[in-house]
Scaffold this motif. Structure first.
Motif, PDB file in Angstrom:
ATOM      1  N   UNK A  92       5.154   3.324  -2.517  1.00 59.89           N
ATOM      2  CA  UNK A  92       5.380   2.998  -3.930  1.00 59.89           C
ATOM      3  C   UNK A  92       4.111   2.369  -4.493  1.00 59.89           C
ATOM      4  N   UNK A  93       3.994   2.349  -5.817  1.00 65.14           N
ATOM      5  CA  UNK A  93       2.886   1.635  -6.455  1.00 65.14           C
ATOM      6  C   UNK A  93       3.250   0.165  -6.481  1.00 65.14           C
ATOM      7  N   UNK A  94       2.524  -0.625  -5.756  1.00 61.93           N
ATOM      8  CA  UNK A  94       2.804  -2.066  -5.788  1.00 61.93           C
ATOM      9  C   UNK A  94       1.501  -2.831  -5.946  1.00 61.93           C
ATOM     10  N   UNK A  95       1.536  -3.818  -6.830  1.00 60.37           N
ATOM     11  CA  UNK A  95       0.349  -4.654  -7.020  1.00 60.37           C
ATOM     12  C   UNK A  95       0.593  -6.065  -6.492  1.00 60.37           C
ATOM     13  N   UNK A  96       1.710  -6.231  -5.766  1.00 61.18           N
ATOM     14  CA  UNK A  96       2.041  -7.566  -5.262  1.00 61.18           C
ATOM     15  C   UNK A  96       0.984  -8.025  -4.261  1.00 61.18           C
ATOM     16  N   UNK A  97       0.333  -9.118  -4.603  1.00 64.74           N
ATOM     17  CA  UNK A  97      -0.823  -9.595  -3.837  1.00 64.74           C
ATOM     18  C   UNK A  97      -0.474  -9.908  -2.385  1.00 64.74           C
ATOM     19  N   UNK A  98       0.770 -10.348  -2.133  1.00 68.40           N
ATOM     20  CA  UNK A  98       1.110 -10.795  -0.773  1.00 68.40           C
ATOM     21  C   UNK A  98       1.015  -9.677   0.264  1.00 68.40           C
ATOM     22  N   UNK A  99       1.096  -8.403  -0.183  1.00 63.87           N
ATOM     23  CA  UNK A  99       1.031  -7.295   0.771  1.00 63.87           C
ATOM     24  C   UNK A  99      -0.405  -6.856   1.061  1.00 63.87           C
ATOM     25  N   UNK A 100      -1.352  -7.301   0.252  1.00 69.00           N
ATOM     26  CA  UNK A 100      -2.746  -6.859   0.414  1.00 69.00           C
ATOM     27  C   UNK A 100      -3.480  -7.728   1.421  1.00 69.00           C
ATOM     28  N   UNK A 101      -4.394  -7.108   2.154  1.00 69.72           N
ATOM     29  CA  UNK A 101      -5.137  -7.803   3.204  1.00 69.72           C
ATOM     30  C   UNK A 101      -6.462  -8.286   2.618  1.00 69.72           C
ATOM     31  N   UNK A 102      -6.735  -9.559   2.795  1.00 65.23           N
ATOM     32  CA  UNK A 102      -7.975 -10.118   2.252  1.00 65.23           C
ATOM     33  C   UNK A 102      -9.174  -9.619   3.055  1.00 65.23           C
ATOM     34  N   UNK A 103     -10.328  -9.553   2.397  1.00 63.49           N
ATOM     35  CA  UNK A 103     -11.570  -9.098   3.065  1.00 63.49           C
ATOM     36  C   UNK A 103     -11.830  -9.909   4.332  1.00 63.49           C
TER      37      UNK A 103
END
Length: 413
Positions: A273-284
């Protein structure tokens, strides 16, 4: 034909129920879900929120009297994989004592004590059931087959990998169906050659077609349950149980089969799905940790006691391939911490973990089935790691209902 009445044990968040109710041919009349190790019964909360609390039990099944369980046509459940050894027999009882807390014996107790036994059984477990324990490969499954035969049931089983039949996740589980000796399916099974049933005419073969891959084996479970438990496969060789088979009146016939499927195939990208929820993204800053855990390793490690040993493991695809079915979801899929086994996908906005909705889609659950106040995303991921693929239950449930119907029509004609 009327809907079949279902009793659902070890219900989790209701995967069996969803699959069977999707067919329109089954009605759940009683369900039980109890998580012994947790104070808050999260899975049962989700189950009640989706299906209502009527006829749902949130009590340890070992403590539920059989009389409280209504009569039903089919008993279903994905019971825990445990040690099914038989400890002893009771002199003045029909029962057996396995170890306390081993929930297979709760199923056995219900089937033993029910005067109106369910005509059909439909169970699911991890595929290692066919080869556990390591000291007596196949003993646990032999004990289960023998105990069901003693109660008047024939059993057919198959290890099914959902992805091999076009579903979006590589999830391998053993499914087995039981038929009481009073049913037309049992009588038909008696008249059919084992290979023909396993490869063509059986309920599972009609819903999940197979071809014979190689070997087949036949043997008998002649001994009583205690002797069988004590002596089965003491040679410590391979399990005699192959990925498909039947057991009828203590005779086992088992064949190694492969999926025979030519339909469309879902892949990981289909569930995103298109999700912009920050908690799912991996930081650099975390990417190197993920790369290390997913990568190949050859290193010297130390035990707590200071003993050094060589450790090695191969690399995993990182990020996960979008043009293939996903790897198996595990219970630890949720949470931000880097892990070798969690899924990571590359999107246009960066690397991220899978969302709860994507995990539900991989098991073919309705979207947001597990979304509920007080249930964290980590807990939702845990549910899906424990769940089954709803599409498998639906197809098999359909095939079973059609087979029962067809045989009843033959009788009337």
């Amino acid at each position: 034909m009327q809907k079949l009445k279902v009793c659902e044990l070890f219900a989790g968040v209701g995967g069996f129920r969803l699959g069977l109710e999707n067919t329109g041919s089954y009605e759940v009349v009683w369900s039980n879900q109890w998580e012994p190790s947790t104070k808050t019964q999260h899975a049962s909360m989700v189950y009640e929120a989706r299906f209502g609390s009527e006829n749902h039990s949130n009590t340890n099944i070992e403590e539920v009297p059989t009389l409280e369980i209504p009569n039903h046509d089919i008993l279903v459940g994905g019971f825990p994989c445990q040690d099914y050894s038989v400890a002893t027999t009771l002199k003045n009882s029909k029962g057996l004592i396995g170890k306390k807390g081993v929930l297979w014996w709760s199923i056995h107790r219900i089937l033993s004590e029910k005067e109106n036994k369910p005509k059909y059984l439909f169970f699911e477990n991890v595929d290692r059931l066919l080869k556990s324990p390591s000291s007596q490969r196949g003993r646990d499954f032999a004990v289960m087959l023998k105990s069901l035969n003693n109660l008047g049931y024939a059993v057919e089983w198959r290890v099914i990998n959902a992805a091999e039949y076009g579903m979006p996740q590589r999830r391998r589980r053993v499914f087995f169906l039981g038929y009481h000796k009073s049913t037309e399916i049992y009588k038909t099974l008696q008249r059919t050659s084992p290979a023909k049933w396993i490869l063509e005419q059986g309920t599972i073969a009609s819903s999940f077609p197979v071809k014979k891959q190689s070997t087949s084996t036949s043997f008998s479970l002649e001994k009583d349950l205690v002797s069988l438990s004590n002596s089965f496969n003491l040679e410590k060789g391979h399990s005699p149980f192959l990925n498909s088979g039947i057991c009828l009146e203590n005779d086992v016939h088992t064949i190694k089969t492969a999926a025979d499927f030519y339909g469309s195939r879902a892949v990981l990208s289909d569930v995103l799905e298109d999700t912009s929820e920050a908690e799912f993204y991996i930081s650099e800053s975390d990417i190197p940790k993920w790369e290390y855990l997913k990568g190949a390793k050859k290193e010297i490690r130390k035990t707590k006691a200071g003993f050094e040993y060589n450790y090695s493991e191969g690399s995993m695809v990182f990020p996960d391939a979008l043009d293939q079915p996903s790897r198996t979801i595990i219970t630890g899929e949720g949470g931000k911490s880097p892990s070798r086994f969690k899924h990571v996908v590359q999107t246009s906005t960066g690397l991220r973990r899978l969302s709860p909705v994507e995990l539900e889609r991989l098991n073919m659950f309705p979207e947001n089935h597990t979304k509920l106040d007080g249930i964290s995303d980590t807990k939702r991921a845990f549910f899906m790691g424990n769940a089954l693929v709803v599409g498998i239950v639906e197809q098999m449930g359909n095939a079973l209902f059609q087979k029962i119907n067809a045989l009843e029509e033959q009788l009337q004609n």
